[in-house]
Motif scaffolding. Structure first.
Motif: not given
Length: 291
Positions: A7-18, A23-30
């Motif tokens: 995926t390539d979404l318009p949010f900062p990447v928090f991490r990519r697992g296996k 994605y980083d949404l601030g206090t939450e993750l997508l």
């Protein structure tokens, strides 16, 4: 059938697992569950159609079925803000919003039957992760009681089975005891509900994290066919590996390849193996009313 491998979404990447892109949404993750599949810590070149949606649905089922035992990080399926509208088709059914936590550096594994690395460890020394077991047990034997067998969480390479005492040295004795008790309770709940569906929960792993306020939460996934070993109850017989509804089918296939050393790059998968994995994941989900 199409698969989603990245995926390539318009949010900062928090991490990519296996499997999951986070994605980083601030206090939450997508969290987006792709159709990637891994074995022996290697991601296969091909994906499994529908896998990400099935994993998301199964994990959601178990988060709801166990939230009376321990709170989890699940905060719901996302709405569709304008930034995601172009990705609606790809994300449908496979994206969830979760609370951001500080993951604990251990995996909480519970085994109710003797299989996998536990079987190999038992054969070598009669115990698993420092837990002594009765002599004479066979492959796939039911254990007298479920056992807690933690492991390290390796960023790269293989996780390592460790003793409870070593885990206590990593996270502290009080938290280690709490994690052990919660993991055993979660396993028993999963095994009980699975048994009603004609399947045995042989073993599974849980991950936990601490919220910003310090609350202990069940995170990542729970009791999915990626994180668990599920066997068909009517085909179970000690002394052999029973037919499974998880990715053991993939591991078994890979073990037949004489030229692959379980190091990247992973080999390509035949269509029959891809469809065999998909059929098993669909079967498991269907038994819990998930389609």
């Amino acid at each position: 059938m199409s698969v989603l491998l990245s995926t390539d979404l318009p949010f900062p990447v928090f991490r990519r697992g296996k499997v999951r892109d986070v994605y980083d949404l601030g206090t939450e993750l997508l969290i987006v569950a792709t159709d990637r599949i891994s074995a022996f810590d290697c991601v296969m070149p091909e994906g499994i159609p529908d896998k990400g949606r099935l994993l998301t649905a199964v994990a959601s089922y178990w988060f709801a079925a166990t939230e009376d035992l321990v709170p989890n990080h699940f905060r719901g399926h996302p709405g569709w803000p304008a930034a995601l509208e172009a990705h609606r088709k790809d994300l449908a059914g496979r994206a969830v919003i979760v609370e951001k936590t500080r993951p604990l550096p251990v995996e909480c594994v519970v085994r109710g039957y003797l299989a996998g690395s536990g079987w190999k460890e038992y054969q070598a020394g009669g115990s698993v992760c420092g837990v002594a077991l009765p002599p004479g047990l066979r492959l796939a034997d039911r254990l007298p009681e479920p056992i807690f067998t933690p492991a390290t969480k390796a960023e790269e390479g293989h996780d390592e089975n460790i003793s409870f005492e070593r885990m206590a040295g990593i996270v502290g004795a009080e938290l280690a005891t709490r994690l052990r008790d919660l993991s055993l309770a979660l396993y028993r709940r999963g095994a009980e509900l699975a048994a009603r569906k004609g399947i045995l929960l042989a073993d599974t792993k849980f991950e936990f994290g601490l919220s910003i306020s310090g609350e202990l939460l069940l995170i990542d996934e729970a009791l999915t066919p990626d994180s668990s070993r599920y066997w068909l109850a009517d085909s179970w017989a000690p002394g052999q590996n029973p037919p499974s509804l998880d990715k053991q089918f993939l591991r078994d296939y890979l073990e037949t390849l004489p030229d692959w050393n379980k190091q990247p790059p992973a080999p390509h998968l035949p269509e029959a193996v891809i469809q065999g994995i998909r059929a098993r994941y669909l079967d498991l989900a269907g038994r819990f009313g998930i389609d």
